[in-house]
Design an enzyme around this catalytic site. Structure first.
Site, PDB file in Angstrom:
ATOM      1  N   ASP A 260      69.004  53.641   3.012  1.00 47.41           N
ATOM      2  CA  ASP A 260      68.423  52.488   3.720  1.00 47.41           C
ATOM      3  C   ASP A 260      68.299  51.295   2.784  1.00 47.41           C
ATOM      4  OD1 ASP A 260      67.523  51.258   6.012  1.00 47.41           O
ATOM      5  OD2 ASP A 260      65.438  51.859   5.740  1.00 47.41           O
TER       6      ASP A 260
ATOM      7  N   GLY B 199      54.863  51.563   9.179  1.00 49.94           N
ATOM      8  CA  GLY B 199      53.449  51.273   8.987  1.00 49.94           C
ATOM      9  C   GLY B 199      53.229  49.949   8.294  1.00 49.94           C
TER      10      GLY B 199
ATOM     11  N   GLY C 144      56.098  47.159   8.610  1.00 52.49           N
ATOM     12  CA  GLY C 144      57.447  47.685   8.799  1.00 52.49           C
ATOM     13  C   GLY C 144      57.476  48.717   9.892  1.00 52.49           C
ATOM     14  N   GLY C 145      58.638  49.349  10.057  1.00 47.76           N
ATOM     15  CA  GLY C 145      58.784  50.328  11.124  1.00 47.76           C
ATOM     16  C   GLY C 145      57.913  51.544  10.938  1.00 47.76           C
TER      17      GLY C 145
END
Length: 660
Positions: free
Chosen positions: A468, A355, A352-353
């Site tokens: 999110d 890690g 993911g963004g």
């Protein structure tokens, strides 16, 4: 009065340890780590097998008194498939009576830690015992293994090459002398020495022993080459390289060192005495502090599960942040590295963004997902700690469970329960996986996410805004129950607080509420907007952003609104669902989704109202108003982000600063 009793107790404790250390010449055995493999449904543990394990451990308790020669044996009948094979091994430099003492401790502890295991192994610093239902005698067994490293790093790679050469020479000397173990002293420089020990299990032939030890040397180069001191141990053999004399010298010690004529026997004895006295004082002081700390803070024992599974020898390396004190158990980096095979590509679940996420198995058999924050990640230490604190305090069946965290050696790792069915986007947006999501299951997932959101907004001791919520942040357990995850952007709201403002807008294109994306205002209604987008995606089977990039050239929200106004809402439903859906349920969910994505945040329902609407068939729903325009539209060249489980369009996690 209680303080006086405590001081009296500590005085008696110090006196006891003074006499204990004075009367004994051997250190107590230290339990390092244990591995238990429980029985499976296809091969349950029988009563006869349990009896044979009990007989095996009783046999191990008599290793000295009976004068037995073999260190391995088996109990049971091969015809009934209940045979248990077991062995023990002690370090070659310790006397026989201490070997028995260590094995007795290990046998007692393994019966407590692994009461219903088909196979188990426990490592002590001085001995090892193991049993299983497969005949492993005479064979090299390297799993499970573990390693311990010192805290000091080497200055250049040549230091490891020298250590490796020294240990290989020690292996060669031991095997050429037809010995299964050996120790050695090595002149590192003018003022320092290094010490090594190699040893194999007693059931291995010498040639096989050499192969086993060489395999461990290769493993060391992968795990420990950056450290000055290290040890790696497997069921069949073990090696250790240290800057201190850790083994006991005797006439039988297989030492490769040369005698030093400048050494005086008396000075050696004095040195040993001084070291022993210092060790006693340090041990008593540390123990006193531990007892006092436990007496004052006994409520910290809530992490019992992890304390049972993490080796005691690793506790010195555990780092606990003040803000996490009493909230969450920290897990040593070495345990996480071992469980994920050193973060190998074969164990990677996704990226993911912030890690990568890796699958692993803790020593007690618990499957985990380790989220390893990348050094270049946009999520800083504060966001990471934020996620730790929130999830540790939040417990609900529709929230992913956080088992522990790690902050060692510049690593920032979160250890979650493992979700075998990956994330919702993995099933929802891949054609080959969509067949697994019929309408009944999709409706169940919608309801589960709503209940998780209700807990965050209204029922938990913290009022949490997720910020999110999206398909890739909804994980599915083995029964396809949804669990909300990834709380790196979450924020706590105080009682009575309705909304707040931020100059740092962070979220994901296609899911952000317009007031948040444009003005930095967020509230519980921001999450409701994201949930509304998610409902429509679950019904349609495609992402909001992907929909815009299709032939419709408009957002999923506006297209749904258009169909709703024309009385054609059922045209939105995923064709894969075919006859599995109920028309009334689909129309109700579409209407709820549209209510959640209305442009004005005040018009959107609360999550408690959403849960009520989802669970009631007879309730009249309000008429939705026009939804917000799609926020954060991107072109094809911008759509190259990575989700945790696949490359996906319009799944960018963005950060935008709002000017003053």
């Amino acid at each position: 009065m209680s303080i006086m009793r405590f001081h009296s107790f500590m005085l008696l404790l110090i006196i006891f340890f003074f006499f204990f250390f004075k009367l004994t010449t051997s250190q107590s055995p230290i339990s390092l780590i244990s591995f238990c493999q429980n029985s499976s449904v296809s091969k349950p543990l029988t009563n006869s097998y349990k009896t044979n394990v009990k007989n095996l451990l009783s046999w191990m308790n008599t290793i000295s008194s009976t004068g037995q020669e073999s260190n391995h044996t088996s109990f049971g009948d091969k015809k009934t498939h209940d045979v248990v094979y077991g062995k023990y091994d002690c370090r070659g430099d310790i006397p026989e009576y201490f070997c028995q003492f260590c094995v007795n401790n290990a046998a007692r502890e393994i019966s407590q830690r692994c009461p219903n295991s088909v196979s188990a192994v426990i490592f002590y610093d001085m001995c090892i015992i193991r049993y299983t239902d497969n005949n492993f005698f005479g064979k090299i067994v390297l799993t499970p293994s573990f390693n311990i490293t010192g805290t000091k790093f080497i200055k250049d790679s040549k230091e490891f090459e020298r250590a490796e050469y020294f240990m290989r020479r020690l292996i060669r000397n031991a095997t050429e002398a037809n010995r299964s173990w050996g120790t050695g002293e090595f002149d590192w420089n003018d003022s320092e020495k290094r010490y090594g020990l190699v040893q194999c299990a007693g059931d291995l032939d010498i040639d096989v022993c050499g192969e086993c030890l060489e395999d461990l040397i290769d493993m060391v180069s992968k795990c420990c080459r950056s450290k000055e001191t290290w040890a790696i141990v497997a069921p069949s053999c073990g090696i250790k390289f240290d800057d201190k004399m850790f083994y006991q010298l005797s006439q039988q010690t297989g030492s490769s060192s040369m005698p030093n004529p400048a050494k005086q026997e008396g000075s050696s004895d004095k040195k040993t005495l001084i070291i022993s006295l210092i060790s006693v004082l340090v041990t008593v002081a540390l123990l006193s502090c531990c007892v006092y700390y436990s007496w004052r803070r006994n409520w910290l024992c809530r992490g019992e599960l992890l304390l049972r599974t993490i080796p005691r020898a690793f506790h010195d390396h555990v780092q606990r942040e003040d803000s996490l004190n009493g909230v969450l158990q920290t897990i040593p980096l070495i345990v996480i590295q071992q469980s994920t095979n050193w973060f190998s590509e074969s164990t990677k679940l996704g990226e993911g963004g912030f890690g990568s996420v890796y699958k692993g198995t803790l020593p007690d058999g618990t499957e985990i997902a380790a989220k390893r924050l990348a050094e270049t990640s946009g999520q800083g230490l504060e966001e990471f700690k934020n996620e730790v604190i929130f999830i540790a305090k939040l417990q609900h069946r529709n929230l992913v469970k956080l088992l522990g965290c790690c902050f060692e050696e510049n690593e920032k790792i979160l250890v979650y329960e493992y979700m075998p069915n990956s994330s919702l986007d993995f099933h929802l947006f891949k054609k080959e996986n969509q067949n697994q999501l019929d309408w009944k299951l999709r409706l169940s997932i919608i309801n589960g996410i709503a209940r998780g959101l209700l807990y965050l907004h209204e029922d938990s001791r913290l009022r949490v805004i997720h910020r999110d919520l999206k398909a890739s942040n909804v994980l599915l357990d083995d029964e396809m129950n949804p669990k909300i995850s990834d709380f790196g952007l979450a924020r706590k709201f105080e009682k009575g607080q309705s909304q707040t403002e931020t100059k740092r807008v962070m979220g994901t294109y296609g899911y952000m509420a317009p007031e948040y994306a444009m003005a930095g205002l967020f509230s519980v209604k921001s999450d409701i907007f994201s949930f509304g987008v998610l409902i429509l995606e679950i019904i349609y089977g495609k992402r909001n952003g992907e929909f815009f990039l299709s032939e419709h050239r408009q957002s999923l929200l506006l297209h749904t609104w258009k169909l709703w106004c024309e009385g054609k809402s059922l045209e939105l439903i995923d064709p894969i669902l075919k006859k599995s859906y109920r028309e009334s349920e689909v129309i109700k969910c579409i209407q709820i989704g549209l209510l959640c994505v209305q442009e004005d945040a005040a018009d959107r329902p609360t999550v408690s109202t959403v849960v009520l609407m989802l669970g009631s068939d007879g309730i009249a729903l309000p008429t939705p108003k026009r939804p917000a325009f799609s926020v954060g539209r991107v072109t094809n060249e911008d759509s190259t982000s990575k989700s945790y489980h696949d490359n996906s369009i319009n799944e960018l996690t963005v950060t935008r600063l709002i000017p003053r």
